[in-house]
Design a protein around this motif. Structure first.
Motif, PDB file in Angstrom:
ATOM      1  N   CYS A 262      65.596  20.637  44.514  1.00 10.95           N
ATOM      2  CA  CYS A 262      65.892  21.709  43.561  1.00 10.95           C
ATOM      3  C   CYS A 262      64.594  22.410  43.152  1.00 10.95           C
ATOM      4  CB  CYS A 262      66.596  21.132  42.339  1.00 10.95           C
ATOM      5  SG  CYS A 262      67.076  22.371  41.131  1.00 10.95           S
ATOM      6  N   ALA A 263      64.453  23.671  43.553  1.00 13.21           N
ATOM      7  CA  ALA A 263      63.275  24.471  43.190  1.00 13.21           C
ATOM      8  C   ALA A 263      61.978  23.772  43.576  1.00 13.21           C
ATOM      9  CB  ALA A 263      63.280  24.792  41.695  1.00 13.21           C
ATOM     10  N   SER A 264      61.970  23.123  44.740  1.00 17.14           N
ATOM     11  CA  SER A 264      60.762  22.427  45.195  1.00 17.14           C
ATOM     12  C   SER A 264      60.302  22.906  46.570  1.00 17.14           C
ATOM     13  CB  SER A 264      60.986  20.910  45.199  1.00 17.14           C
ATOM     14  OG  SER A 264      62.147  20.560  45.926  1.00 17.14           O
ATOM     15  N   LEU A 265      61.232  23.031  47.508  1.00 15.03           N
ATOM     16  CA  LEU A 265      60.863  23.531  48.842  1.00 15.03           C
ATOM     17  C   LEU A 265      60.316  24.952  48.783  1.00 15.03           C
ATOM     18  CD1 LEU A 265      63.794  22.308  51.110  1.00 15.03           C
ATOM     19  CD2 LEU A 265      61.404  21.596  51.270  1.00 15.03           C
ATOM     20  N   LEU A 266      60.628  25.673  47.736  1.00 16.25           N
ATOM     21  CA  LEU A 266      60.160  27.063  47.621  1.00 16.25           C
ATOM     22  C   LEU A 266      58.644  27.165  47.508  1.00 16.25           C
ATOM     23  CD1 LEU A 266      61.236  28.371  44.058  1.00 16.25           C
ATOM     24  CD2 LEU A 266      60.260  26.147  44.585  1.00 16.25           C
TER      25      LEU A 266
ATOM     26  N   LYS B   9      64.178  30.864  45.448  1.00 18.10           N
ATOM     27  CA  LYS B   9      64.363  32.170  44.819  1.00 18.10           C
ATOM     28  C   LYS B   9      64.774  33.163  45.904  1.00 18.10           C
ATOM     29  CE  LYS B   9      61.622  31.403  40.715  1.00 18.10           C
ATOM     30  NZ  LYS B   9      60.726  31.986  39.695  1.00 18.10           N
ATOM     31  N   TYR B  10      65.677  34.073  45.516  1.00 14.14           N
ATOM     32  CA  TYR B  10      66.306  34.943  46.509  1.00 14.14           C
ATOM     33  C   TYR B  10      65.375  36.082  46.904  1.00 14.14           C
ATOM     34  CZ  TYR B  10      70.145  37.153  48.986  1.00 14.14           C
ATOM     35  OH  TYR B  10      70.948  37.663  49.980  1.00 14.14           O
ATOM     36  N   GLY B  11      65.150  36.216  48.214  1.00 13.27           N
ATOM     37  CA  GLY B  11      64.298  37.290  48.707  1.00 13.27           C
ATOM     38  C   GLY B  11      63.771  36.973  50.081  1.00 13.27           C
ATOM     39  N   GLU B  12      62.783  37.754  50.520  1.00 10.32           N
ATOM     40  CA  GLU B  12      62.258  37.596  51.888  1.00 10.32           C
ATOM     41  C   GLU B  12      60.733  37.580  51.909  1.00 10.32           C
ATOM     42  OE1 GLU B  12      63.645  36.778  54.517  1.00 10.32           O
ATOM     43  OE2 GLU B  12      65.646  37.605  54.768  1.00 10.32           O
ATOM     44  N   THR B  13      60.104  37.248  50.798  1.00 13.26           N
ATOM     45  CA  THR B  13      58.645  37.365  50.753  1.00 13.26           C
ATOM     46  C   THR B  13      57.976  36.015  50.506  1.00 13.26           C
ATOM     47  OG1 THR B  13      58.696  37.856  48.383  1.00 13.26           O
ATOM     48  CG2 THR B  13      58.744  39.726  49.883  1.00 13.26           C
ATOM     49  N   GLU B  14      56.726  35.927  50.930  1.00 10.99           N
ATOM     50  CA  GLU B  14      55.833  34.859  50.505  1.00 10.99           C
ATOM     51  C   GLU B  14      54.874  35.496  49.514  1.00 10.99           C
ATOM     52  OE1 GLU B  14      54.585  31.505  53.290  1.00 10.99           O
ATOM     53  OE2 GLU B  14      54.881  33.150  54.691  1.00 10.99           O
ATOM     54  N   ARG B  15      54.711  34.886  48.355  1.00 10.33           N
ATOM     55  CA  ARG B  15      53.970  35.553  47.287  1.00 10.33           C
ATOM     56  C   ARG B  15      53.308  34.533  46.377  1.00 10.33           C
ATOM     57  NH1 ARG B  15      57.585  35.213  42.876  1.00 10.33           N
ATOM     58  NH2 ARG B  15      59.570  34.340  43.570  1.00 10.33           N
TER      59      ARG B  15
ATOM     60  N   ILE C 158      67.557  35.498  40.492  1.00 11.18           N
ATOM     61  CA  ILE C 158      68.638  35.002  41.337  1.00 11.18           C
ATOM     62  C   ILE C 158      68.119  33.912  42.261  1.00 11.18           C
ATOM     63  CG2 ILE C 158      70.399  35.611  43.043  1.00 11.18           C
ATOM     64  CD1 ILE C 158      70.810  36.777  40.218  1.00 11.18           C
ATOM     65  N   TRP C 159      68.908  32.856  42.382  1.00 10.45           N
ATOM     66  CA  TRP C 159      68.580  31.720  43.240  1.00 10.45           C
ATOM     67  C   TRP C 159      69.555  31.637  44.402  1.00 10.45           C
ATOM     68  CZ3 TRP C 159      64.574  28.177  42.549  1.00 10.45           C
ATOM     69  CH2 TRP C 159      63.826  28.334  41.374  1.00 10.45           C
ATOM     70  N   LEU C 160      69.037  31.228  45.543  1.00  6.35           N
ATOM     71  CA  LEU C 160      69.852  30.879  46.704  1.00  6.35           C
ATOM     72  C   LEU C 160      70.006  29.366  46.727  1.00  6.35           C
ATOM     73  CD1 LEU C 160      71.197  31.497  49.480  1.00  6.35           C
ATOM     74  CD2 LEU C 160      68.921  31.189  50.497  1.00  6.35           C
ATOM     75  N   ASN C 161      71.235  28.889  46.751  1.00  9.40           N
ATOM     76  CA  ASN C 161      71.543  27.464  46.811  1.00  9.40           C
ATOM     77  C   ASN C 161      72.234  27.153  48.126  1.00  9.40           C
ATOM     78  OD1 ASN C 161      71.284  26.848  43.646  1.00  9.40           O
ATOM     79  ND2 ASN C 161      72.470  28.714  43.897  1.00  9.40           N
ATOM     80  N   ALA C 162      72.018  25.968  48.667  1.00  8.62           N
ATOM     81  CA  ALA C 162      72.696  25.590  49.892  1.00  8.62           C
ATOM     82  C   ALA C 162      72.881  24.081  49.976  1.00  8.62           C
ATOM     83  CB  ALA C 162      71.910  26.077  51.118  1.00  8.62           C
ATOM     84  N   LEU C 163      73.982  23.694  50.607  1.00  9.50           N
ATOM     85  CA  LEU C 163      74.267  22.308  50.953  1.00  9.50           C
ATOM     86  C   LEU C 163      74.213  22.189  52.460  1.00  9.50           C
ATOM     87  CD1 LEU C 163      77.232  21.767  48.496  1.00  9.50           C
ATOM     88  CD2 LEU C 163      74.969  20.691  48.311  1.00  9.50           C
TER      89      LEU C 163
ATOM     90  N   THR D  47      57.830  30.788  48.526  1.00  7.51           N
ATOM     91  CA  THR D  47      58.496  31.290  49.719  1.00  7.51           C
ATOM     92  C   THR D  47      59.931  31.611  49.324  1.00  7.51           C
ATOM     93  OG1 THR D  47      57.136  29.985  51.232  1.00  7.51           O
ATOM     94  CG2 THR D  47      59.256  30.756  52.057  1.00  7.51           C
ATOM     95  N   ASP D  48      60.293  32.879  49.350  1.00  8.86           N
ATOM     96  CA  ASP D  48      61.651  33.309  49.007  1.00  8.86           C
ATOM     97  C   ASP D  48      62.489  33.404  50.280  1.00  8.86           C
ATOM     98  OD1 ASP D  48      60.613  33.628  46.447  1.00  8.86           O
ATOM     99  OD2 ASP D  48      60.326  35.803  46.662  1.00  8.86           O
ATOM    100  N   LEU D  49      63.746  33.039  50.172  1.00  9.27           N
ATOM    101  CA  LEU D  49      64.648  33.098  51.332  1.00  9.27           C
ATOM    102  C   LEU D  49      65.971  33.749  50.946  1.00  9.27           C
ATOM    103  CD1 LEU D  49      64.269  29.538  52.960  1.00  9.27           C
ATOM    104  CD2 LEU D  49      63.084  31.645  53.606  1.00  9.27           C
ATOM    105  N   THR D  50      66.640  34.298  51.956  1.00  2.00           N
ATOM    106  CA  THR D  50      68.027  34.752  51.835  1.00  2.00           C
ATOM    107  C   THR D  50      68.904  33.810  52.657  1.00  2.00           C
ATOM    108  OG1 THR D  50      67.896  36.153  53.794  1.00  2.00           O
ATOM    109  CG2 THR D  50      67.247  37.149  51.687  1.00  2.00           C
TER     110      THR D  50
END
Length: 198
Positions: free
Chosen positions: A104-108, A137-143, A187-192, A151-154
């Protein structure tokens, strides 16, 4: 995790604990825990305050936890009343050990180029049919934001990463608003993600 991100958490550990330990993530728990066998073993990977590991332990699960921040690991050890290791995702070497892994909010905080290796390590650590939860966090950037690397992902970029692991299948993804006060616009992206026989 980049070293300056670890430095941030070491320097702000108590403040971070205070701002996150009471956040209500029951909606996320209700997605994850029904997929984990009763009294199963859950790894809280990048556990921060230890909030989630503490909840899982209260529900009767066997819990292990680690965090890259030495200071946060010490605070989480105190909160969880059991040892929390100081280590990074890159140092994870467990094999076929966990029924569930909670990220949870760690791999980012892992560089995007390193995520395929990390997902391979997480897959190896899971038992067959085990499930991991991840959030970004939702997005496509490294910042860099406030001294931390993100690292943001969609859904699409996460699916592409998962497709590189033949034994991992994304079983669900969804978006959610940040649960912290004054952060609901984030906005957060969550996945199982489940480990399957190949």
């Amino acid at each position: 995790m980049f070293s300056k991100t670890t430095d941030y958490y070491n320097n702000n550990a108590r403040e971070f604990y205070n701002s996150t330990v009471l956040v209500d993530l029951s909606a996320l728990y209700s997605e994850f825990l029904p997929l984990i066998k009763s009294a199963g073993v859950i790894l809280d990977a990048g556990c921060g305050s230890g909030r989630d590991a503490f909840y899982f332990k209260q529900q009767g699960y066997l819990v292990e936890a680690f965090d890259a921040s030495e200071q946060l690991a010490a605070i989480a050890t105190e909160h969880l009343q059991q040892p929390v290791e100081t280590k990074t995702f890159q140092q994870l070497c467990a094999q076929n050990t966990y029924h569930g892994i909670w990220c949870c909010a760690s791999l980012l905080h892992v560089a995007k180029a390193e995520l395929p290796l990390i997902f391979a390590k997480l897959a190896a650590a899971l038992k067959n049919n085990g499930v991991m939860y991840v959030s970004f966090k939702y997005g496509e950037t490294e910042r860099v934001d406030n001294g931390r690397n993100f690292t943001d992902l969609t859904e699409y970029s996460l699916a592409k990463l998962i497709s590189q692991q033949p034994d991992l299948v994304m079983i669900k993804h969804w978006q959610s608003a940040d649960q912290r006060p004054n952060r609901s616009s984030e906005i957060w992206l969550n996945a199982l993600i489940q480990k399957v026989d190949v």
